[in-house]
Write an enzyme that holds these catalytic residues in place. Sequence first.
Site, mmCIF file in Angstrom:
data_model
loop_
_atom_site.group_PDB
_atom_site.id
_atom_site.type_symbol
_atom_site.label_atom_id
_atom_site.label_comp_id
_atom_site.label_asym_id
_atom_site.label_seq_id
_atom_site.Cartn_x
_atom_site.Cartn_y
_atom_site.Cartn_z
ATOM 1 N N SER A 266 36.998 34.172 44.914
ATOM 2 C CA SER A 266 37.737 35.288 44.952
ATOM 3 C C SER A 266 39.110 34.900 45.516
ATOM 4 C CB SER A 266 37.054 36.287 46.059
ATOM 5 O OG SER A 266 36.843 35.682 47.215
ATOM 6 N N CYS B 95 40.608 31.821 45.064
ATOM 7 C CA CYS B 95 40.959 30.627 44.435
ATOM 8 C C CYS B 95 41.854 30.825 43.348
ATOM 9 C CB CYS B 95 39.687 29.877 43.984
ATOM 10 S SG CYS B 95 40.151 28.090 43.605
ATOM 11 N N SER C 103 32.870 35.148 50.233
ATOM 12 C CA SER C 103 33.616 36.468 49.974
ATOM 13 C C SER C 103 32.606 37.645 50.396
ATOM 14 C CB SER C 103 34.256 36.828 48.830
ATOM 15 O OG SER C 103 33.396 36.916 47.741
ATOM 16 N N TYR D 63 40.724 37.084 55.140
ATOM 17 C CA TYR D 63 39.954 36.202 54.512
ATOM 18 C C TYR D 63 41.012 35.148 53.753
ATOM 19 C CZ TYR D 63 36.388 34.325 51.400
ATOM 20 O OH TYR D 63 35.465 33.334 50.510
ATOM 21 N N ARG E 22 40.901 18.110 51.165
ATOM 22 C CA ARG E 22 40.175 18.362 50.079
ATOM 23 C C ARG E 22 40.792 18.576 48.883
ATOM 24 N NH1 ARG E 22 38.062 23.536 47.937
ATOM 25 N NH2 ARG E 22 35.759 23.587 48.179
ATOM 26 N N GLU F 77 29.561 52.146 29.902
ATOM 27 C CA GLU F 77 28.335 52.779 30.108
ATOM 28 C C GLU F 77 27.274 52.576 31.284
ATOM 29 O OE1 GLU F 77 25.210 52.303 27.321
ATOM 30 O OE2 GLU F 77 25.843 54.069 26.264
#
Length: 377
Positions: A186, A188, A245, A269, A286, A357
Amino acid sequence: YQRRVHGGGKLVGIVTSRDVDLLPESHHEKKLSEVMTPREKLIVGTEGLSLQEAQNLLKTSKKGKLPIVNASDELVAIISKSDLRKERSFPLASMDDNNHLLVGAAIGTHDDDKVRCQLLSEAGVNLFVIDSSQGNSTYQIEMVKWLKRTYPTIDVIAGNVVTQKQAENLITAGADGLRVGMGSGSICITQEVCAVGRPQGSAVFHVSSYANQFGIPIIADGGIANVGHIMKAVALGANCVMMGSMLAGTTESPGEFFYNEEGQRLKKYRGMGSVGAMKKGQSSKRYFSETDTIKVAQGVEGSVADKGSIHVFIPYVLKGVQHGCQDAGTKSLDHLREQGHSGVLRFEKRSASAQTEGGVHGLASYDKTLFYRTHAD
């Protein structure tokens, strides 16, 4: 529920905090034999006793500790009342063979991480997790090989990967598990910035189809925002999921709560590829950018809504997954995954109108409450 004792010898007595807490300083030179409760006065259990038997012994003896001995009267374990309370309160806790909580630790792929691995091994870590946004690198492949040579009894989770070829390289190197996902989290933006990644559903399905041949479990890392996503990930082949998240807004997660202009309670966050994390030097390894003078962000900083305590939120997630399995006609998550791989449980493409729907529709307004807890619970 018991603490195993390695290399325990003959049981001669026991010393607890009750024996020494109130001793005056002038008595600190006393020998242990002078303050301990000797063997002949101890209530002990024999190796192999059941949990109920241990509880009964502790209850009748009114003691806080119960030594466990074998046929030779050698100490093999100790049970305490606090251990039994934890067993009763947290029956689903992940424990190792010594009934200690399982602990995993993140490491990088550089030489200085090998020192960290040694210290972690000495501390009793159960799992190494190699923290890298791109797992199919020579650095990680060599690190996996070194870890399995040096610490063969400690599992290694490698990644991240999104293709079968990437998975093959890490499995061949010795990885015990894989994290799957690139650019689907979320917070990235790797797919947007670098044009690299893969839709998470496709990545999980294809990597798990390959890894399953070797008995290698995978973790769906990214894209999990609700219970339905957990169901989809498992049906596509994931053995477990990352819930960054989803859990970021819980009371127990890091960070302070704040209120926005509308009065909504939020918590900050951020992604490890965000500028804020890079400025603090928390994510350069990283993303292989330690020496770069210009840092390219692959994540953002944002906020998530307050979700309350994890002690309430996780039971909701568990109940939701149980209902999902029930509605899908599967007995467990393992059964759900098997049905997905065998083709018995199938995915179907939905049109835009079908998606509308399938959600809330036809209402002027509505309140969306995900769960509530009754007093009986």
